[in-house]
Motif scaffolding. Sequence first.
Motif, mmCIF file in Angstrom:
data_model
loop_
_atom_site.group_PDB
_atom_site.id
_atom_site.type_symbol
_atom_site.label_atom_id
_atom_site.label_comp_id
_atom_site.label_asym_id
_atom_site.label_seq_id
_atom_site.Cartn_x
_atom_site.Cartn_y
_atom_site.Cartn_z
ATOM 1 N N ALA A 18 -20.585 42.000 -113.867
ATOM 2 C CA ALA A 18 -21.222 40.642 -114.706
ATOM 3 C C ALA A 18 -21.981 40.770 -115.626
ATOM 4 O O ALA A 18 -21.894 40.136 -117.207
ATOM 5 N N VAL A 21 -20.594 41.984 -119.039
ATOM 6 C CA VAL A 21 -19.230 40.722 -119.689
ATOM 7 C C VAL A 21 -20.186 40.399 -120.494
ATOM 8 O O VAL A 21 -19.340 40.449 -121.281
ATOM 9 N N MET A 34 -15.073 42.823 -115.936
ATOM 10 C CA MET A 34 -14.607 42.095 -115.710
ATOM 11 C C MET A 34 -13.716 42.737 -114.397
ATOM 12 O O MET A 34 -14.116 42.323 -113.681
ATOM 13 N N THR A 37 -15.873 43.281 -111.442
ATOM 14 C CA THR A 37 -16.395 41.998 -110.745
ATOM 15 C C THR A 37 -15.500 41.758 -110.032
ATOM 16 O O THR A 37 -15.520 41.611 -108.956
#
Lengths: 215, 372
Positions: A18, A21, A34, A37
């Motif tokens: 995260a 990102v 991402m 994640t």
Amino acid sequence: MIPDLLFLAFSAGILLGATLVIAARNPMVGVMGMILTFLNAAGLFILFGAEFLGLLTIMVYVGAIAVMFLFVLMTIDIDYIKLKEGFAPYLPAGLLVVALLAAELILAAAHSPAQLTPVVVVGQGPQPQNVVALGQVLFTTYALPFQIAGFILLTAMVGAIVLTHRPRNDVKRQNVTAQVLRKREDAMVLTRPKTGAGATAKHWNPKSVAKKVKA
Amino acid sequence: MLNLYLTNILTPDNLWYLFITVLFILLIAVPVLIGMAMLTWFERKILGWMHLRHGPMYVGPFGLLQPFADAIKLMFKEPFLPDASSKFMYLLAPILIFVPALIAWAVIPMSETSQGVWVLANINLGVLYLLAISSLGVYGILMAGWASNSKYPFLGAVRSGAQMVSYEVSMGLIILSVILLSGSMNLTDIVHAQQGLWFFIPAFPAFVMFLVSILAETNRHPFDLPEAEAELVAGYNTEYSAMGFALFFLGEYIAMITMSAFTTLLFLGGWLPPLNVAPFTWVPGILWFALKVLAILFFMIWVRGTFPRYRYDQLMRLGWKIFLPLSLIWLIITATCVKLHSENGVQPPAPADVKALDQSSEANPVSLGQAA
């Protein structure tokens, strides 16, 4: 003990992904974050015994949605510097949203009845399979919401196609049926011209040529 | 604190478990890797015979050691790192292709004896696991194409990504119809359900579509557009050399074996003998399994020797306009038939069972630490 460590590893992975990102300068790295994640979230699902949900997360989010993201990022021409322009004016509003969300989360966590318990995974005993358990409720109790959700997704799909589709007449397309149904007479003219008279000489008038002349 | 953690984790039981698991992993991975090496030899030999050539014949008897000579050559080549590439992703991409190809083998059951099934992890969602893992393979290709920062790899990667995503949809639907027939997502149970009648007989159209789909999914001829030599030099791996290139090759060929094994499990009855009578049952299951995988691999190579390459729009048309509707129709037909003959398919559980299911799902989950 081992589940605790796995939990730590997966949550650390989620946080790392995260962070990537939002912090990555290059959007490609952001998408990779991402995906990291998603994968770790799937790991958490499996750790908590929701293996069906976990594998589905990998299939749908990693296998399809993130691929589409990657595709778009790869094929469009992004100016990274321009992307970062206009960042400062939105900063206060962004911070406010983040602060509100954090406050909500902290309040919810403080007032929730859930206790801090050691991580638990479902053993390999005679528990019902995820798929069976899901199917039992999805097609009985929640049949109507399930169908409605399906229809909403269908609407979204049709809408996306209607909004973006434009008929293009300047592109040559292959029509397989027309190709297969084509006869010899449609494509070929047999002539026996006199020397110097040209291929479609008047004395030779087979059916195919006659048809074309009439039309 | 850390000390406490370590003493609790590194118990003799856990260590023994770890050792056995690693041993099993090696028992599966090493034959798969050797099988991959032999597959390259097999392909070159078969293609050679189809072209009226000899194929590899100088290194070892019948050229059998050729793949190992190639491997040694690749190991000692110079690993070349393009200056304009994105270094980290460039190096990560081959690994991302190779690793998913290998970990898919964790759930593939290869034989069964009186002691049990030969599989590393006999999980209930084996089919779903395989699908999820095979959908990860596309990342390595996309990353390789992007990180190389070069035109041909980029075009190859975009083609490959679109192709794999397109064919996954109809593959998923075909697999769903097989799941309906067997009533389970466990690969072992799917094979058991084929005792007596292999699924490729009742589900023949699905079998044919699946065979074509695995060709597209593994980027094989006639769908090898991502690496179409005539247009794209070598596709996404143009910039790679030495072991990076070798890893792409490994991943691709292992994916071929994996998909063949998957087809064998879904349609050809896995390790089951063709007839359950004396001379067939003497042959151990692993040999039947290997034979069936080999038959499908031969089919893949045969197709390569026979068909010209598809054009890209034809490939997309086949995937979306033909296979997707056909596999949907096939799924509906299968579901209807299974519903009509519900003793073969999924049984609706009796009301008493449902209650038991509800209770047991909440009842005492066991922590892994305690269980160990």
